[in-house]
Design a protein around this motif. Sequence first.
Motif, PDB file in Angstrom:
ATOM      1  N   PRO A  33       0.816  -1.231   0.000  1.00 56.62           N
ATOM      2  CA  PRO A  33       0.000   0.000   0.000  1.00 56.62           C
ATOM      3  C   PRO A  33       0.842   1.269   0.000  1.00 56.62           C
ATOM      4  O   PRO A  33       0.470   2.258  -0.635  1.00 56.62           O
ATOM      5  CB  PRO A  33      -0.819  -0.131   1.287  1.00 56.62           C
ATOM      6  N   LEU A  34       1.976   1.259   0.710  1.00 47.46           N
ATOM      7  CA  LEU A  34       2.823   2.445   0.740  1.00 47.46           C
ATOM      8  C   LEU A  34       3.371   2.758  -0.650  1.00 47.46           C
ATOM      9  O   LEU A  34       3.334   3.912  -1.099  1.00 47.46           O
ATOM     10  CB  LEU A  34       3.982   2.247   1.716  1.00 47.46           C
ATOM     11  N   LEU A  35       3.873   1.749  -1.340  1.00 47.92           N
ATOM     12  CA  LEU A  35       4.442   1.976  -2.665  1.00 47.92           C
ATOM     13  C   LEU A  35       3.378   2.419  -3.658  1.00 47.92           C
ATOM     14  O   LEU A  35       3.638   3.254  -4.536  1.00 47.92           O
ATOM     15  CB  LEU A  35       5.164   0.716  -3.152  1.00 47.92           C
ATOM     16  N   SER A  36       2.187   1.882  -3.532  1.00 49.23           N
ATOM     17  CA  SER A  36       1.097   2.324  -4.406  1.00 49.23           C
ATOM     18  C   SER A  36       0.792   3.795  -4.183  1.00 49.23           C
ATOM     19  O   SER A  36       0.565   4.556  -5.131  1.00 49.23           O
ATOM     20  CB  SER A  36      -0.155   1.480  -4.162  1.00 49.23           C
ATOM     21  N   ARG A  37       0.784   4.213  -2.921  1.00 48.76           N
ATOM     22  CA  ARG A  37       0.548   5.618  -2.594  1.00 48.76           C
ATOM     23  C   ARG A  37       1.674   6.486  -3.148  1.00 48.76           C
ATOM     24  O   ARG A  37       1.427   7.554  -3.721  1.00 48.76           O
ATOM     25  CB  ARG A  37       0.450   5.791  -1.077  1.00 48.76           C
ATOM     26  N   LEU A  38       2.912   6.043  -2.989  1.00 42.07           N
ATOM     27  CA  LEU A  38       4.042   6.814  -3.480  1.00 42.07           C
ATOM     28  C   LEU A  38       3.998   6.952  -4.995  1.00 42.07           C
ATOM     29  O   LEU A  38       4.317   8.016  -5.546  1.00 42.07           O
ATOM     30  CB  LEU A  38       5.364   6.163  -3.052  1.00 42.07           C
ATOM     31  N   GLN A  39       3.601   5.897  -5.690  1.00 42.02           N
ATOM     32  CA  GLN A  39       3.514   5.955  -7.148  1.00 42.02           C
ATOM     33  C   GLN A  39       2.518   7.027  -7.583  1.00 42.02           C
ATOM     34  O   GLN A  39       2.761   7.769  -8.547  1.00 42.02           O
ATOM     35  CB  GLN A  39       3.110   4.593  -7.707  1.00 42.02           C
ATOM     36  N   GLU A  40       1.414   7.138  -6.873  1.00 38.61           N
ATOM     37  CA  GLU A  40       0.422   8.172  -7.176  1.00 38.61           C
ATOM     38  C   GLU A  40       0.971   9.566  -6.855  1.00 38.61           C
ATOM     39  O   GLU A  40       0.820  10.506  -7.646  1.00 38.61           O
ATOM     40  CB  GLU A  40      -0.848   7.936  -6.361  1.00 38.61           C
ATOM     41  N   GLU A  41       1.601   9.687  -5.698  1.00 37.84           N
ATOM     42  CA  GLU A  41       2.081  10.990  -5.249  1.00 37.84           C
ATOM     43  C   GLU A  41       3.216  11.524  -6.118  1.00 37.84           C
ATOM     44  O   GLU A  41       3.377  12.737  -6.273  1.00 37.84           O
ATOM     45  CB  GLU A  41       2.552  10.908  -3.800  1.00 37.84           C
ATOM     46  N   LEU A  63       7.607  -9.557  -2.834  1.00 40.02           N
ATOM     47  CA  LEU A  63       6.409  -8.758  -3.105  1.00 40.02           C
ATOM     48  C   LEU A  63       6.766  -7.490  -3.871  1.00 40.02           C
ATOM     49  O   LEU A  63       6.087  -7.139  -4.852  1.00 40.02           O
ATOM     50  CB  LEU A  63       5.724  -8.421  -1.790  1.00 40.02           C
ATOM     51  N   VAL A  64       7.801  -6.797  -3.451  1.00 41.54           N
ATOM     52  CA  VAL A  64       8.193  -5.561  -4.120  1.00 41.54           C
ATOM     53  C   VAL A  64       8.615  -5.851  -5.554  1.00 41.54           C
ATOM     54  O   VAL A  64       8.207  -5.144  -6.495  1.00 41.54           O
ATOM     55  CB  VAL A  64       9.335  -4.864  -3.353  1.00 41.54           C
ATOM     56  N   ARG A  65       9.403  -6.877  -5.746  1.00 42.79           N
ATOM     57  CA  ARG A  65       9.889  -7.216  -7.089  1.00 42.79           C
ATOM     58  C   ARG A  65       8.744  -7.615  -8.010  1.00 42.79           C
ATOM     59  O   ARG A  65       8.713  -7.237  -9.185  1.00 42.79           O
ATOM     60  CB  ARG A  65      10.906  -8.356  -6.988  1.00 42.79           C
ATOM     61  N   ARG A  66       7.760  -8.333  -7.475  1.00 44.64           N
ATOM     62  CA  ARG A  66       6.653  -8.831  -8.298  1.00 44.64           C
ATOM     63  C   ARG A  66       5.609  -7.759  -8.582  1.00 44.64           C
ATOM     64  O   ARG A  66       5.146  -7.615  -9.727  1.00 44.64           O
ATOM     65  CB  ARG A  66       5.997 -10.014  -7.585  1.00 44.64           C
ATOM     66  N   GLU A  67       5.221  -7.001  -7.577  1.00 46.84           N
ATOM     67  CA  GLU A  67       4.089  -6.085  -7.716  1.00 46.84           C
ATOM     68  C   GLU A  67       4.487  -4.640  -8.004  1.00 46.84           C
ATOM     69  O   GLU A  67       3.648  -3.844  -8.430  1.00 46.84           O
ATOM     70  CB  GLU A  67       3.229  -6.137  -6.455  1.00 46.84           C
ATOM     71  N   HIS A  68       5.767  -4.295  -7.780  1.00 47.44           N
ATOM     72  CA  HIS A  68       6.204  -2.915  -8.002  1.00 47.44           C
ATOM     73  C   HIS A  68       7.552  -2.909  -8.722  1.00 47.44           C
ATOM     74  O   HIS A  68       8.563  -2.451  -8.170  1.00 47.44           O
ATOM     75  CB  HIS A  68       6.297  -2.172  -6.668  1.00 47.44           C
ATOM     76  N   PRO A  69       7.580  -3.394  -9.967  1.00 48.73           N
ATOM     77  CA  PRO A  69       8.851  -3.481 -10.697  1.00 48.73           C
ATOM     78  C   PRO A  69       9.473  -2.125 -11.002  1.00 48.73           C
ATOM     79  O   PRO A  69      10.652  -2.053 -11.371  1.00 48.73           O
ATOM     80  CB  PRO A  69       8.448  -4.227 -11.982  1.00 48.73           C
TER      81      PRO A  69
END
Length: 337
Positions: A33-41, A63-69
């Motif tokens: 959730p944090l990385l998703s928020r950062l991507q938007e911001e 998880l980071v490697r798979r969902e937030h490449p």
Amino acid sequence: MSATPDALPGSPVAALDLSVLVVTYNSARLIGPLLSRLQEELAGVEAEVVVVDNSSIDGTAVLVRREHPWVNLVASAVNLGFAAGNNLAAKHAGGRYLMLLNPDAVPAPGALTRGIALMDRHPEVGLAGGELRGADGSRQPSARMFPTLRDELFTLSGLAARYPGSRLFARLDRRWADPAAAAEVDWIPGAFVFIRAQDFAALGGFDERFFMYYEEVDLCRRLRAAGRKIQYWPELKAMHIGGESARTVKAARVSRTGSQLESWRMRSGLLYYRKHHGVWGAAGLHGLERGWHRLREWKARWRGRRGGAGEFGVHGAQLVEAWHDTAGGTRSPARPW
């Protein structure tokens, strides 16, 4: 944007505006959730996110490697701790500013772009942070003063908590101050801070002897000695849970607040006081806390509270162990702690 300040000697040239550095340890529940928020911001901002995973066993790196490449992931084979983990992240960063962000700290909308603008507007500021609030909305100490033995006594005795409006008793956490007012302070907790990459590099980053705790206090002391200001800007806000990674360390004792690993805090405290206040500072810290808990243990036994006495006894034993582990604050135990 205003001109950037003169660089300290040894400063690199940055290409991006911001590098968000996140050091994770067993943070799989929060990092997505944090990385998703950062991507938007960060949409439309010249920025990057660097995640250093400290050998998590809960699948954080996977998880980071798979969902937030899109994230620059650095997977460490060992737990480096907070200081060394951020130093490693900074080596992979290309931003003019570094933002140190805990996995359990979520910036409010617009906080990142406002932080960049404020740092650009105030070239005299080397490091800055904003207001931290808990998940329940409660304010957390977000701008502090350098600790002294007097402050430690007021905290141990409960006077700081009993008289939060006192500039004497509550000096350390500035509880007397208006949290809505900007202020120049001594140091900012490392959960959510901006720092100029050139200054961080020139100072050699964090002192890696601090595995966790006190590393940001030490860094701010060195920044101030180099002529930079430490600034609190309340318009920068973040929600901070606190202690999430600490609670995953099963072999260590967590503080009553659930946010700190006691033995690690004790070790780092001794290292800090020895570095900045000498042998008598470290001895004074140890003697003060050891003596206080010994008195509490005796009092509990006298009142027949065996459970409480045992707790104070365990705490005292940890203090003695921390003194031996650090040789009175002169050395840092081998990583990981």
